[in-house]
Design a protein around this motif. Structure first.
Motif, mmCIF file in Angstrom:
data_model
loop_
_atom_site.group_PDB
_atom_site.id
_atom_site.type_symbol
_atom_site.label_atom_id
_atom_site.label_comp_id
_atom_site.label_asym_id
_atom_site.label_seq_id
_atom_site.Cartn_x
_atom_site.Cartn_y
_atom_site.Cartn_z
ATOM 1 N N UNK A 24 0.892 -1.072 -0.091
ATOM 2 C CA UNK A 24 -0.170 -0.018 -0.048
ATOM 3 C C UNK A 24 0.748 1.254 -0.032
ATOM 4 N N UNK A 25 0.976 1.724 -1.219
ATOM 5 C CA UNK A 25 1.970 3.020 -1.314
ATOM 6 C C UNK A 25 1.915 4.047 -0.382
ATOM 7 N N UNK A 26 0.512 4.554 -0.323
ATOM 8 C CA UNK A 26 0.153 5.581 0.881
ATOM 9 C C UNK A 26 0.711 5.456 2.099
ATOM 10 N N UNK A 27 0.067 4.150 2.654
ATOM 11 C CA UNK A 27 0.629 3.591 4.040
ATOM 12 C C UNK A 27 2.067 3.610 4.367
ATOM 13 N N UNK A 28 2.761 3.226 3.235
ATOM 14 C CA UNK A 28 4.394 3.018 3.370
ATOM 15 C C UNK A 28 4.929 4.328 3.573
ATOM 16 N N UNK A 29 4.304 5.339 2.547
ATOM 17 C CA UNK A 29 4.846 6.556 2.494
ATOM 18 C C UNK A 29 4.877 7.691 3.787
ATOM 19 N N UNK A 30 4.008 7.140 4.823
ATOM 20 C CA UNK A 30 3.710 7.636 5.953
ATOM 21 C C UNK A 30 4.472 7.585 6.873
ATOM 22 N N UNK A 31 5.656 6.506 6.815
ATOM 23 C CA UNK A 31 7.012 6.263 7.764
ATOM 24 C C UNK A 31 7.943 7.102 7.306
ATOM 25 N N UNK A 32 7.885 8.299 6.334
ATOM 26 C CA UNK A 32 9.106 8.676 5.761
ATOM 27 C C UNK A 32 8.566 10.498 5.963
ATOM 28 N N UNK A 80 17.215 4.354 -4.760
ATOM 29 C CA UNK A 80 16.712 3.122 -5.169
ATOM 30 C C UNK A 80 17.232 2.481 -6.374
ATOM 31 N N UNK A 81 18.257 1.556 -6.204
ATOM 32 C CA UNK A 81 18.925 1.191 -7.567
ATOM 33 C C UNK A 81 19.307 2.604 -8.125
ATOM 34 N N UNK A 82 19.063 2.940 -9.524
ATOM 35 C CA UNK A 82 19.446 4.048 -10.150
ATOM 36 C C UNK A 82 18.529 5.253 -10.049
ATOM 37 N N UNK A 83 17.661 5.084 -9.346
ATOM 38 C CA UNK A 83 16.558 6.214 -8.972
ATOM 39 C C UNK A 83 16.973 7.082 -7.854
ATOM 40 N N UNK A 84 17.276 8.406 -8.266
ATOM 41 C CA UNK A 84 17.174 9.208 -6.872
ATOM 42 C C UNK A 84 16.279 10.190 -6.683
ATOM 43 N N UNK A 85 15.455 10.259 -5.693
ATOM 44 C CA UNK A 85 14.268 11.349 -5.723
ATOM 45 C C UNK A 85 14.061 11.653 -4.329
ATOM 46 N N UNK A 86 13.040 12.730 -4.005
ATOM 47 C CA UNK A 86 12.785 13.138 -2.702
ATOM 48 C C UNK A 86 11.186 13.544 -2.721
ATOM 49 N N UNK A 87 10.645 13.220 -1.609
ATOM 50 C CA UNK A 87 9.377 13.420 -1.152
ATOM 51 C C UNK A 87 8.225 12.367 -1.187
ATOM 52 N N UNK A 88 7.393 12.488 -0.378
ATOM 53 C CA UNK A 88 6.307 11.383 -0.289
ATOM 54 C C UNK A 88 5.604 11.115 -1.542
ATOM 55 N N UNK A 89 5.391 12.262 -2.385
ATOM 56 C CA UNK A 89 4.500 11.963 -3.647
ATOM 57 C C UNK A 89 5.337 11.247 -4.404
ATOM 58 N N UNK A 90 6.708 11.395 -4.535
ATOM 59 C CA UNK A 90 7.335 10.647 -5.465
ATOM 60 C C UNK A 90 7.568 9.038 -4.855
ATOM 61 N N UNK A 91 7.543 8.999 -3.390
ATOM 62 C CA UNK A 91 7.641 7.766 -3.006
ATOM 63 C C UNK A 91 6.560 6.973 -3.348
ATOM 64 N N UNK A 92 5.215 7.498 -3.236
ATOM 65 C CA UNK A 92 3.934 6.745 -3.660
ATOM 66 C C UNK A 92 4.027 6.382 -5.090
ATOM 67 N N UNK A 93 4.582 7.466 -5.860
ATOM 68 C CA UNK A 93 4.616 7.078 -7.385
ATOM 69 C C UNK A 93 5.458 6.063 -7.598
#
Length: 154
Positions: free
Chosen positions: A29-37, A45-58
């Motif tokens: 559940x991406x939304x649930x998981x994102x709330x820990x951050x 993550x591997x070759x992806x670098x990003x920031x923010x909960x919206x990007x985590x959910x995506x």
């Protein structure tokens, strides 16, 4: 916002933090998981670098669209103050039915409220046959009596 257990971690609180993360990720559940951050959490993550909960959910939505029947086990590797190192393995199949086991390590850094502000993951995928699968519980959280990585020889 706080998310127990809070740093500084000891072995018991670090193990709890790891198991809570494993259970959340096994929910897929991406939304649930994102709330820990933290809202501005930094990820590699591997070759992806990003920031923010919206990007985590995506990211997680995309991940679990491709990685079907996903089951994960995390294990504490080390901890110090507000940091935890984890090793993990997960199994999944792709849409053609091919099975994989992914092995990796994560480095986590938490803010004072126990929210993860940095996650750095290195991961390798190994093709396996369906008969080589070791993570065979029903989808969702790993049962308490299911062996962990060390017990499975991983």
């Amino acid at each position: 916002m706080t998310r127990s257990p809070l740093p500084p971690f000891d072995v018991a609180s670090a193990r709890i933090k790891v198991r809570l993360a494993e259970d959340a990720w096994n929910s897929r559940e991406p939304d649930r998981v994102s709330l820990a951050y933290t809202p501005d959490s930094q990820w590699r993550n591997r070759a992806e670098i990003f920031a923010g909960r919206d990007r985590i959910v995506e990211f997680l939505t995309r991940k679990w669209t491709r990685e079907l029947d996903y089951r994960l086990i995390k294990e504490l590797w080390a901890y110090h103050d507000n940091r935890i190192a984890v090793r993990f393995a997960y199994e999944y199949r792709d849409d053609s039915g091919a099975w994989f086991r992914a092995y990796g390590n994560e480095n986590w850094e938490f803010d004072a409220g126990g929210m993860m502000r940095r996650r750095i993951a290195s991961i390798n995928d190994l093709p396996i046959t369906e008969g080589q699968r070791l993570f065979d519980w029903d989808l969702g959280a790993r049962p308490e009596d299911h062996p962990g990585l060390t017990d499975l020889g991983l």
